[in-house]
Enzyme design. Structure first.
Site, PDB file in Angstrom:
ATOM      1  N   SER A   1       0.807  -1.222   0.000  1.00  0.00           N
ATOM      2  CA  SER A   1       0.000   0.000   0.000  1.00  0.00           C
ATOM      3  C   SER A   1       0.838   1.269   0.000  1.00  0.00           C
ATOM      4  O   SER A   1       0.323   2.338  -0.331  1.00  0.00           O
ATOM      5  CB  SER A   1      -0.934   0.013   1.221  1.00  0.00           C
ATOM      6  OG  SER A   1      -0.186  -0.064   2.417  1.00  0.00           O
TER       7      SER A   1
ATOM      8  N   ASP B   1      -2.695   8.489   8.192  1.00  0.00           N
ATOM      9  CA  ASP B   1      -3.859   7.766   8.711  1.00  0.00           C
ATOM     10  C   ASP B   1      -3.505   6.763   9.809  1.00  0.00           C
ATOM     11  O   ASP B   1      -4.301   5.892  10.137  1.00  0.00           O
ATOM     12  CB  ASP B   1      -4.568   7.032   7.562  1.00  0.00           C
ATOM     13  CG  ASP B   1      -3.649   6.074   6.808  1.00  0.00           C
ATOM     14  OD1 ASP B   1      -2.511   5.861   7.260  1.00  0.00           O
ATOM     15  OD2 ASP B   1      -4.081   5.533   5.766  1.00  0.00           O
TER      16      ASP B   1
ATOM     17  N   HIS C   1       0.056   5.022   7.101  1.00  0.00           N
ATOM     18  CA  HIS C   1       0.808   5.503   5.944  1.00  0.00           C
ATOM     19  C   HIS C   1       1.234   6.951   6.160  1.00  0.00           C
ATOM     20  O   HIS C   1       0.654   7.662   6.987  1.00  0.00           O
ATOM     21  CB  HIS C   1      -0.043   5.393   4.679  1.00  0.00           C
ATOM     22  CG  HIS C   1      -0.638   4.036   4.484  1.00  0.00           C
ATOM     23  ND1 HIS C   1      -1.907   3.703   4.922  1.00  0.00           N
ATOM     24  CD2 HIS C   1      -0.129   2.917   3.914  1.00  0.00           C
ATOM     25  CE1 HIS C   1      -2.158   2.440   4.627  1.00  0.00           C
ATOM     26  NE2 HIS C   1      -1.093   1.943   4.014  1.00  0.00           N
TER      27      HIS C   1
END
Length: 382
Positions: free
Chosen positions: A43, A353, A356
């Site tokens: 991600s 968040d 990340h």
């Protein structure tokens, strides 16, 4: 288990460069430019693969498909796990290349690059994770070998004329391309630690993770890749997601910055093994430029001295959330969920968040790779 399953469905993990880029500088800085850029990982580097081919109903369940994700640069969610651009986006822009299309996007033009990274991406294959009791579906999004196959699938269109992978035309094209291979391993540890393994148990699998990554580098070289950046692991013990879900009752497990030492030691161990394995690959393939990117060193410095890098807060408090918990991070109050909002100025925060980085951190990491001080010598672009 249900809490862990919901948590990991939101994303994977994070990047920079300590050993590094003299050979890369020779290739890119001496008046030349790469013809293409190819990215692999989780991600931290996914530019949309997780959302491609999803139904609208499925995207409703994916937090990164909702505001305020993407607010800083794109003005809308793009399925990137940040408020704006990722490290790979900054690299592409600095190299004069387009932002990378997701490799699973049908009909896209991949001649100047493609992104195989996907949320939930692992180093170890899903079948192996299943064999040790970690078969939650998110880890089946795209393991390392699956991502390499995605590259093979698009190479005929990348190289033109239906040229086969490994053929002279493809090898010539890939030799003029830059590859970013990883980071890998973060989600392998997530699968283990969020589902009951201790850090000591997870550490037993680190050599297998590193060997798998090294085998992936070898596969790229066999296809014709020459310049390959291989990022190491991050100081994940300083991230809100781990501090929230893997707390310790032993004060000695925390350092002076509030980070979990056992988790950071796991990353340090992986990085040491990875660098040794990459050294062996360099010896076997002297024509290849294998570049170790030290995510850990740069990010650790940001955590220890946020003001030095222009940040108000360290890596722990999340900029985006719904006010949950000590770090603005809770399973049912995450960024992208109803009631969640971003802090007034994400550029003053390191964590977007709780999992990340903000675009501001991603920019610094990319600059560290391209110009130092985390590449020596820095990559000089013309």
């Amino acid at each position: 288990m249900a809490r862990a399953a919901a948590l990991v469905a939101g994303g994977g993990l994070l990047l920079q460069c300590l050993y590094c880029c003299s050979l890369l500088a020779a290739a890119a800085g001496a008046g030349g430019r790469y013809e293409a850029l190819f990215n692999f990982g989780d991600s931290l580097g996914d530019t949309g693969n997780i959302c491609v081919n999803m139904t609208a109903a499925d995207q409703l369940l994916l937090t990164v498909a909702h505001p305020p994700y993407g607010m800083t640069y794109f003005g809308r969610p793009t399925c990137r796990c940040s408020d704006g651009r990722l490290v790979i986006d900054f690299l592409a822009q600095e190299l004069g290349l387009p932002l990378l299309p997701p490799s699973k996007l049908r009909g896209a033009d991949f001649r100047r690059g493609a992104n195989m990274a996907i949320v939930g991406g692992t180093a170890l294959d899903f079948a192996f994770l299943e064999s040790i009791g970690l078969g939650y579906p998110v880890w089946n999004n795209g393991a390392m070998n699956v991502q390499i196959q995605w590259l093979r699938d698009i190479l005929p269109s990348v190289c033109g004329g239906g040229a086969p992978p490994g053929g002279p035309r493809c090898r010539a094209h890939l030799a003029k391309s830059l590859f970013v291979f990883g980071p890998f391993g973060g989600n392998d540890y997530n699968a283990m630690l969020f589902f009951g393994f201790t850090t000591e148990h997870a550490r037993n699998y680190t050599p297998k993770i590193v060997d798998t990554v090294a085998s992936g580098v070898e596969q790229l070289i066999q296809l014709g890749a020459v310049d390959i950046i291989v990022p190491g692991a991050l100081p994940v013990g300083c991230f809100a997601v781990y501090l929230t879900f893997l707390p310790s009752s032993n004060p000695a497990d925390y350092d002076e910055y509030g980070c979990l030492k056992p988790l950071n030691e796991l990353s340090v161990y992986q990085n040491a093994l990875l660098q040794r394995r990459l050294a062996g690959i360099r010896e076997r393939h002297p024509a290849a430029r294998i570049i170790y990117a030290d995510y850990y060193g740069h990010v650790e410095r940001m955590i220890r001295s946020p003001a030095r890098f222009g940040f108000r807060d360290g890596a722990v408090p999340a900029c985006c959330g719904a006010g949950g918990g000590r770090f603005n991070f809770e399973l049912d109050a995450r960024c992208g969920m109803k009631g969640a909002a971003a802090c007034p100025d994400p550029s003053t925060h390191e964590s977007w968040d709780g999992v990340h980085f903000t675009e501001a951190v991603n920019r610094l990491i990319a600059e560290g790779w391209l110009r130092g001080p985390y590449c020596h010598p820095p990559v000089v672009l013309h």
